[in-house]
Enzyme design. Sequence first.
Site: not given
Length: 342
Positions: A159, A237, A334
């Site tokens: 990520r 998320s 995130e």
Amino acid sequence: MEMLAPYTTLRLGGPAGDFAQADTAEQLVSLVAAADREGRPTLILGGGSNLVVADEGFDGLVIRVANLGVSVSRDAEQVLVTVEAGEDWDPLVARAVAEGWSGIECMSGIPGLVGSTPIQNVGAYGQEVSQTIWCVRAYDRKTRQVVDLEARQCGFSYRDSAFKRDLSRHVVLAVTYALDVSETSGPVAYKELAGRLGVEVGERVPLARAREAVLELRRGKGMVLDPADPDTRSAGSFFTNPILSAPEAAALATRAPGHPSWSVGDGSIKVPAAWLIEQAGFPKGYAHGPVRISTKHTLALTNPGEGTTADLLALARHVRDGVREKFGVTLVNEPVMVGCAL
């Protein structure tokens, strides 16, 4: 005055100082270059699905990415698909499945634009875009040149990417993906997806079957945008799954013997953030003022009504601090923060 909330999936964010839309890559470069020459702060706005914007908004120029186009070259075994940054991601996945292009089918249903995928190294259900990205065309704001960066130059990790680590350096203009010519998926790498498909991890299934199973799983978690479902008013998320070094993993094992995890090499482990959150006392549907954890998916923080960014951040800090107090693990957000921070 252009409010930014309607351009984000959280429906949060104050006004833009100025607002412009770039309908071509050339316009995008021109707008950014002019703002840089004038010393104006800029925010490059894609689909707004991975963005948390402060209630105060952004005191600068917001440039909405809207350049469109897809070009394809192929041989018997592989297809190179070059996609302009302003194209929606999921229609690209749907086309790949319909055309028999394998490699991105497990990322079905992810909201946002193509230009955001290399920045976040978007991924789901065992696939991530770094596995298929051939190159990224970008405007380098430091050298003031348009550059083509091979995947190895993009600094991809979980990520994360070189683009994300320095958001002020590059503006993504287009992405080229190298996909296999195949009617079957890549090896199913994610246990939950394998279970839904009724196959073993590592098996392959028809592309359309993989896509539908992923969409079913995502809908069940409120992760496919639906105006009628308040749980989809999120940034996906909110926390990444923490990766712990061997000493950190040992410390967690003393606090939570038998906790779920999986190895990522070098003695490091990845721990599911959702498990940490739930075990720290924050179940699905946990509310904190007008915002809450999704009723379907522990990792999603949602704005089902009239919340503010300040409300959302207060919930995020509450969850982060609770997990740290119980387990000694600090969760990391995130989404990209604009004008705010945890």
